[in-house]
Design an enzyme around this catalytic site. Structure first.
Site, mmCIF file in Angstrom:
data_model
loop_
_atom_site.group_PDB
_atom_site.id
_atom_site.type_symbol
_atom_site.label_atom_id
_atom_site.label_comp_id
_atom_site.label_asym_id
_atom_site.label_seq_id
_atom_site.Cartn_x
_atom_site.Cartn_y
_atom_site.Cartn_z
ATOM 1 N N LYS A 54 95.922 24.649 -38.150
ATOM 2 C CA LYS A 54 97.184 25.339 -38.307
ATOM 3 C C LYS A 54 98.060 24.659 -39.362
ATOM 4 O O LYS A 54 99.024 25.224 -39.835
ATOM 5 C CB LYS A 54 97.970 25.324 -36.975
ATOM 6 C CG LYS A 54 97.227 25.908 -35.819
ATOM 7 C CD LYS A 54 98.053 25.632 -34.518
ATOM 8 C CE LYS A 54 97.190 25.933 -33.315
ATOM 9 N NZ LYS A 54 97.780 25.372 -32.092
ATOM 10 N N GLY A 55 97.729 23.417 -39.665
ATOM 11 C CA GLY A 55 98.621 22.598 -40.488
ATOM 12 C C GLY A 55 98.929 23.178 -41.855
ATOM 13 O O GLY A 55 99.997 22.926 -42.422
ATOM 14 N N GLU A 110 94.813 22.746 -47.884
ATOM 15 C CA GLU A 110 94.952 21.833 -46.738
ATOM 16 C C GLU A 110 96.321 21.174 -46.756
ATOM 17 O O GLU A 110 96.912 20.962 -47.812
ATOM 18 C CB GLU A 110 93.881 20.734 -46.801
ATOM 19 C CG GLU A 110 92.652 21.002 -45.961
ATOM 20 C CD GLU A 110 92.881 20.838 -44.448
ATOM 21 O OE1 GLU A 110 94.025 20.980 -43.970
ATOM 22 O OE2 GLU A 110 91.892 20.572 -43.753
ATOM 23 N N ASP A 114 92.984 13.062 -44.328
ATOM 24 C CA ASP A 114 93.160 11.778 -43.649
ATOM 25 C C ASP A 114 91.864 10.988 -43.843
ATOM 26 O O ASP A 114 91.688 10.312 -44.855
ATOM 27 C CB ASP A 114 93.469 12.083 -42.172
ATOM 28 C CG ASP A 114 94.114 10.929 -41.434
ATOM 29 O OD1 ASP A 114 93.991 9.790 -41.887
ATOM 30 O OD2 ASP A 114 94.736 11.157 -40.388
ATOM 31 N N PHE A 163 101.788 7.682 -39.489
ATOM 32 C CA PHE A 163 101.740 8.935 -38.735
ATOM 33 C C PHE A 163 102.813 9.881 -39.270
ATOM 34 O O PHE A 163 104.005 9.613 -39.122
ATOM 35 C CB PHE A 163 101.976 8.656 -37.252
ATOM 36 C CG PHE A 163 101.503 9.770 -36.390
ATOM 37 C CD1 PHE A 163 100.350 9.648 -35.641
ATOM 38 C CD2 PHE A 163 102.183 10.975 -36.366
ATOM 39 C CE1 PHE A 163 99.900 10.705 -34.860
ATOM 40 C CE2 PHE A 163 101.739 12.038 -35.599
ATOM 41 C CZ PHE A 163 100.588 11.905 -34.844
ATOM 42 N N VAL A 164 102.390 10.959 -39.905
ATOM 43 C CA VAL A 164 103.365 11.868 -40.512
ATOM 44 C C VAL A 164 103.403 13.208 -39.787
ATOM 45 O O VAL A 164 102.391 13.698 -39.298
ATOM 46 C CB VAL A 164 103.085 12.090 -42.023
ATOM 47 C CG1 VAL A 164 103.454 10.863 -42.830
ATOM 48 C CG2 VAL A 164 101.641 12.485 -42.288
ATOM 49 N N ASP A 170 101.752 18.267 -37.104
ATOM 50 C CA ASP A 170 102.285 18.171 -35.753
ATOM 51 C C ASP A 170 102.020 16.829 -35.087
ATOM 52 O O ASP A 170 101.156 16.063 -35.516
ATOM 53 C CB ASP A 170 101.666 19.251 -34.864
ATOM 54 C CG ASP A 170 100.211 18.924 -34.488
ATOM 55 O OD1 ASP A 170 99.417 18.626 -35.405
ATOM 56 O OD2 ASP A 170 99.880 18.930 -33.289
HETATM 57 C C1 PRP Z 1 94.368 18.006 -39.692
HETATM 58 C C2 PRP Z 1 94.465 18.509 -41.120
HETATM 59 C C3 PRP Z 1 93.044 18.481 -41.595
HETATM 60 C C4 PRP Z 1 92.434 17.344 -40.811
HETATM 61 C C5 PRP Z 1 92.364 16.146 -41.685
HETATM 62 O O1 PRP Z 1 94.097 19.076 -38.862
HETATM 63 O O2 PRP Z 1 95.021 19.787 -41.202
HETATM 64 O O3 PRP Z 1 92.382 19.697 -41.324
HETATM 65 O O4 PRP Z 1 93.291 17.067 -39.702
HETATM 66 O O5 PRP Z 1 91.789 15.057 -40.995
HETATM 67 P P1 PRP Z 1 90.512 14.299 -41.547
HETATM 68 O O6 PRP Z 1 90.663 14.127 -43.024
HETATM 69 O O7 PRP Z 1 90.568 12.965 -40.812
HETATM 70 O O8 PRP Z 1 89.283 15.055 -41.172
HETATM 71 P P2 PRP Z 1 94.159 18.965 -37.257
HETATM 72 O O9 PRP Z 1 92.763 18.732 -36.748
HETATM 73 O O10 PRP Z 1 95.208 17.968 -36.863
HETATM 74 O O11 PRP Z 1 94.567 20.416 -36.808
HETATM 75 P P3 PRP Z 1 95.923 21.244 -37.091
HETATM 76 O O12 PRP Z 1 95.944 21.543 -38.570
HETATM 77 O O13 PRP Z 1 95.771 22.471 -36.273
HETATM 78 O O14 PRP Z 1 97.089 20.380 -36.670
#
Ligand code: PRP
Length: 197
Positions: A54-55, A110, A114, A163-164, A170
């Protein structure tokens, strides 16, 4: 904490912040810059923007409106198996694309890279579907958290491994609607320093 009662307002959310890392105006300026580069690079081609739920909702909405190129939008939702809050790189598709991307110019959008594991998996998954081209635009990247290198042409900001939250990001589903990117006070999340996956 924000759970003071039934009403949750921005003042409550701001009380949970440690600091504003990227103000709203800087985010919007960067998105305009990224859109200008993308417009130039994709001139004459129609782009299929693929947002990762969702991010990426906020960056997708603002980037799409800053682009002059003709675009279509599609969405994927993925979930990373793993222990606790860390991404494992083993990804499950919760919602797949509606469209066939064969011969399309696909640009993944994206919010944050991370570890890079989610994006690495996603790129190889989409590449196998035969797009004409596959690129990535990520608003934020944490170089110090990278577990795998991913070739990303359009990056908004490299940020510290903190942590952002905000602007789509979120903690426990909260704070996505803040218009800026900030760091959360350690008392709110327990201070582990790991981004929630
Ligand atoms: C977050 C972000 C990426 C992923 C990055 O999504 O949107 O998709 O994590 O992390 P990585 O580089 O360590 O793989 P999240 O799984 O938190 O879901 P969300 O977007 O629904 O909050």
């Amino acid at each position: 904490m924000i759970a003071k009662g039934s009403a949750v307002d921005e003042t409550d959310m701001r009380a949970d912040l440690e600091k504003v890392l990227i103000p709203e105006e800087e985010l919007q300026e960067k998105i305009r810059e990224l859109a200008a580069k993308i417009d130039a690079d994709y001139a004459g081609r129609e782009i299929l923007l693929v947002g990762v739920l969702k991010g990426a909702v906020m960056v997708m909405a603002d980037l799409a409106r800053a682009l002059h190129s003709p675009v279509s939008m599609d969405w994927m939702a993925v979930s990373s198996y793993g222990s606790g809050t860390q991404s494992s790189g083993v990804v499950r598709i919760l919602k797949d694309l509606d469209a066939d991307i064969m011969d399309r110019h696909v640009l993944i959008v994206e919010d944050i890279i991370d570890s890079g594991l989610t994006l690495h998996w996603l790129m190889s998954n989409l590449e196998s579907r035969g797009p004409a081209s596959l690129g990535v635009c990520a608003l934020l990247r944490k170089p110090d958290a990278a577990k795998i290198e991913v070739d990303v042409k359009y990056i908004g900001f490299d940020i510290p491994n903190e942590f952002v939250i905000g602007y789509g990001l979120d903690y426990a589903e909260r704070y996505r609607n803040l218009p800026f990117v900030g760091t959360l006070a350690p008392h709110v999340y327990g201070g582990s320093g790991e981004q929630e996956g």
